[in-house]
Design a protein around this motif. Structure first.
Motif, PDB file in Angstrom:
ATOM      1  N   LEU A   4       0.809  -1.380   0.016  1.00  0.00           N
ATOM      2  CA  LEU A   4       0.001   0.180  -0.127  1.00  0.00           C
ATOM      3  C   LEU A   4       0.844   1.349  -0.284  1.00  0.00           C
ATOM      4  CD1 LEU A   4      -2.807  -0.988   2.592  1.00  0.00           C
ATOM      5  CD2 LEU A   4      -2.628  -1.317  -0.069  1.00  0.00           C
ATOM      6  N   GLU A   5       2.228   1.048   0.276  1.00  0.00           N
ATOM      7  CA  GLU A   5       2.973   2.128   0.330  1.00  0.00           C
ATOM      8  C   GLU A   5       3.430   2.558  -0.814  1.00  0.00           C
ATOM      9  OE1 GLU A   5       6.107   2.151   3.227  1.00  0.00           O
ATOM     10  OE2 GLU A   5       4.751   2.092   5.052  1.00  0.00           O
ATOM     11  N   ILE A  10       1.312   6.382   2.374  1.00  0.00           N
ATOM     12  CA  ILE A  10       0.028   5.670   1.690  1.00  0.00           C
ATOM     13  C   ILE A  10      -0.899   6.900   1.856  1.00  0.00           C
ATOM     14  CG2 ILE A  10      -1.766   4.292   2.350  1.00  0.00           C
ATOM     15  CD1 ILE A  10       0.081   2.592   3.843  1.00  0.00           C
ATOM     16  N   ASP A  11      -1.386   7.314   0.593  1.00  0.00           N
ATOM     17  CA  ASP A  11      -2.587   8.205   0.369  1.00  0.00           C
ATOM     18  C   ASP A  11      -3.950   7.609   0.565  1.00  0.00           C
ATOM     19  OD1 ASP A  11      -4.531   9.977  -0.406  1.00  0.00           O
ATOM     20  OD2 ASP A  11      -2.883  11.045  -1.963  1.00  0.00           O
ATOM     21  N   PHE A  12      -4.501   7.320   1.733  1.00  0.00           N
ATOM     22  CA  PHE A  12      -5.595   6.588   2.160  1.00  0.00           C
ATOM     23  C   PHE A  12      -6.849   6.964   1.233  1.00  0.00           C
ATOM     24  CE2 PHE A  12      -3.090   5.697   5.773  1.00  0.00           C
ATOM     25  CZ  PHE A  12      -3.131   4.385   6.011  1.00  0.00           C
ATOM     26  N   LYS A  13      -6.875   8.485   0.884  1.00  0.00           N
ATOM     27  CA  LYS A  13      -7.902   8.962   0.304  1.00  0.00           C
ATOM     28  C   LYS A  13      -8.007   8.460  -1.282  1.00  0.00           C
ATOM     29  CE  LYS A  13     -10.317  13.097  -1.228  1.00  0.00           C
ATOM     30  NZ  LYS A  13     -10.302  14.675  -1.324  1.00  0.00           N
ATOM     31  N   LYS A  14      -6.932   8.249  -2.012  1.00  0.00           N
ATOM     32  CA  LYS A  14      -6.726   7.761  -3.333  1.00  0.00           C
ATOM     33  C   LYS A  14      -6.810   6.272  -3.152  1.00  0.00           C
ATOM     34  CE  LYS A  14      -4.237  11.699  -5.300  1.00  0.00           C
ATOM     35  NZ  LYS A  14      -3.051  12.204  -6.054  1.00  0.00           N
ATOM     36  N   SER A  16      -8.522   4.653  -1.247  1.00  0.00           N
ATOM     37  CA  SER A  16      -9.738   4.213  -1.110  1.00  0.00           C
ATOM     38  C   SER A  16     -10.687   4.527  -2.297  1.00  0.00           C
ATOM     39  CB  SER A  16     -10.339   4.937   0.124  1.00  0.00           C
ATOM     40  OG  SER A  16      -9.730   4.728   1.465  1.00  0.00           O
ATOM     41  N   MET A  17     -10.403   5.499  -2.694  1.00  0.00           N
ATOM     42  CA  MET A  17     -11.442   5.648  -4.063  1.00  0.00           C
ATOM     43  C   MET A  17     -10.934   4.557  -5.180  1.00  0.00           C
ATOM     44  SD  MET A  17     -13.571   7.851  -3.589  1.00  0.00           S
ATOM     45  CE  MET A  17     -14.143   7.869  -5.261  1.00  0.00           C
ATOM     46  N   ASN A  18      -9.691   4.044  -5.166  1.00  0.00           N
ATOM     47  CA  ASN A  18      -9.270   3.198  -6.211  1.00  0.00           C
ATOM     48  C   ASN A  18      -9.608   2.098  -5.930  1.00  0.00           C
ATOM     49  OD1 ASN A  18      -7.600   4.474  -8.719  1.00  0.00           O
ATOM     50  ND2 ASN A  18      -6.802   5.332  -6.752  1.00  0.00           N
ATOM     51  N   MET A  19      -9.916   1.598  -4.562  1.00  0.00           N
ATOM     52  CA  MET A  19     -10.424   0.529  -4.216  1.00  0.00           C
ATOM     53  C   MET A  19     -12.189   0.246  -4.360  1.00  0.00           C
ATOM     54  SD  MET A  19      -7.896  -0.750  -1.202  1.00  0.00           S
ATOM     55  CE  MET A  19      -8.924  -2.026  -0.775  1.00  0.00           C
ATOM     56  N   LEU A  20     -12.432   1.366  -4.079  1.00  0.00           N
ATOM     57  CA  LEU A  20     -14.009   1.677  -3.889  1.00  0.00           C
ATOM     58  C   LEU A  20     -14.753   1.395  -5.111  1.00  0.00           C
ATOM     59  CD1 LEU A  20     -16.568   2.147  -2.126  1.00  0.00           C
ATOM     60  CD2 LEU A  20     -16.355   4.461  -2.594  1.00  0.00           C
ATOM     61  N   ILE A  21     -14.081   1.943  -6.189  1.00  0.00           N
ATOM     62  CA  ILE A  21     -14.989   2.095  -7.589  1.00  0.00           C
ATOM     63  C   ILE A  21     -15.014   0.415  -8.110  1.00  0.00           C
ATOM     64  CG2 ILE A  21     -14.318   2.487 -10.090  1.00  0.00           C
ATOM     65  CD1 ILE A  21     -13.296   5.218  -8.920  1.00  0.00           C
ATOM     66  N   PRO A  22     -13.832  -0.238  -8.016  1.00  0.00           N
ATOM     67  CA  PRO A  22     -14.256  -1.691  -8.753  1.00  0.00           C
ATOM     68  C   PRO A  22     -15.104  -2.455  -7.665  1.00  0.00           C
ATOM     69  CG  PRO A  22     -11.884  -1.461  -7.975  1.00  0.00           C
ATOM     70  CD  PRO A  22     -12.440  -0.052  -7.971  1.00  0.00           C
ATOM     71  N   ILE A  23     -14.831  -2.268  -6.565  1.00  0.00           N
ATOM     72  CA  ILE A  23     -15.570  -2.974  -5.387  1.00  0.00           C
ATOM     73  C   ILE A  23     -17.058  -2.668  -5.439  1.00  0.00           C
ATOM     74  CG2 ILE A  23     -15.899  -3.747  -2.649  1.00  0.00           C
ATOM     75  CD1 ILE A  23     -12.900  -3.396  -2.672  1.00  0.00           C
ATOM     76  N   MET A  67      -7.014  -5.336  -7.954  1.00  0.00           N
ATOM     77  CA  MET A  67      -6.893  -4.478  -9.181  1.00  0.00           C
ATOM     78  C   MET A  67      -6.843  -2.980  -8.592  1.00  0.00           C
ATOM     79  SD  MET A  67     -10.382  -4.520 -11.319  1.00  0.00           S
ATOM     80  CE  MET A  67     -10.680  -6.355 -11.614  1.00  0.00           C
ATOM     81  N   GLY A  68      -7.857  -2.671  -7.609  1.00  0.00           N
ATOM     82  CA  GLY A  68      -7.916  -1.315  -6.999  1.00  0.00           C
ATOM     83  C   GLY A  68      -6.525  -0.789  -6.468  1.00  0.00           C
ATOM     84  N   ILE A  69      -5.824  -1.742  -5.770  1.00  0.00           N
ATOM     85  CA  ILE A  69      -4.596  -1.412  -5.318  1.00  0.00           C
ATOM     86  C   ILE A  69      -3.548  -1.497  -6.454  1.00  0.00           C
ATOM     87  CG2 ILE A  69      -2.578  -2.219  -3.812  1.00  0.00           C
ATOM     88  CD1 ILE A  69      -4.795  -3.710  -2.154  1.00  0.00           C
TER      89      ILE A  69
END
Length: 164
Positions: A4-5, A10-14, A16-23, A67-69
């Motif tokens: 994640l680094e 780690i940019d938690f906002k980015k 989260s967004m990149n993981m949230l979209i496919p999930i 894939m979001g990561i």
């Protein structure tokens, strides 16, 4: 190494967004296109290598997460001109991924779904290549997705042929 680094942070906002979209997209497709899909799947003639229906949501949740990561890592490491080059095939493959469920389950177009999945496989491969050029770890994170879709391509073809 913490996957994640990126560059030591780690940019938690980015992330989260990149993981949230496919999930979230996968969950929405599940509600819209895959209603009763497990029952449908069980009723289809299946090849001997077909997994039980419960496997699919478990596998897809993991794949959407990785894939979001991968997207997060590639985006964070990419130079400005590389970001678009990597984002376009990723976005196309994600759209194709979501479309497949409608084709196969909602509309019962198994042959069309097979052709669409072959295109999806190509776009995933291109995405993986683009990501690996930017960040090796991002490319590696896409490999299970390639493997699963290769398997699913064979499964889709077999089910289509057995249920004509």
């Amino acid at each position: 190494m913490n996957i994640l680094e990126v560059n030591g942070k780690i940019d938690f906002k980015k992330l989260s967004m990149n993981m949230l979209i496919p999930i979230a997209g996968g969950a929405a497709v599940g509600l819209l296109a895959n209603r009763n899909s497990q029952k449908q799947y069980k009723k289809l003639k299946q090849p001997s290598f077909a997994p039980p229906a419960w496997v699919f949501p478990v596998v897809w949740t993991g794949l959407y997460t990785t894939m979001g990561i991968a997207r997060y890592r590639a985006s964070a490491k990419a130079e400005k001109d590389e970001k678009r080059k990597a984002a376009i095939p990723y976005d196309i493959q994600l759209g194709l991924n979501f479309l497949w469920s409608f084709l196969f389950f909602k509309w019962g177009l198994r042959g069309t779904a097979f052709i669409e999945m072959a295109l999806l496989f190509s776009m995933i491969t291109l995405t993986t290549y683009q990501f690996s050029q930017i960040d090796k770890t991002a490319g590696v994170l896409m490999l299970p997705y390639i493997g699963w879709v290769a398997f699913a391509l064979g499964l889709n073809y077999s089910i289509w042929q057995l249920n004509k």
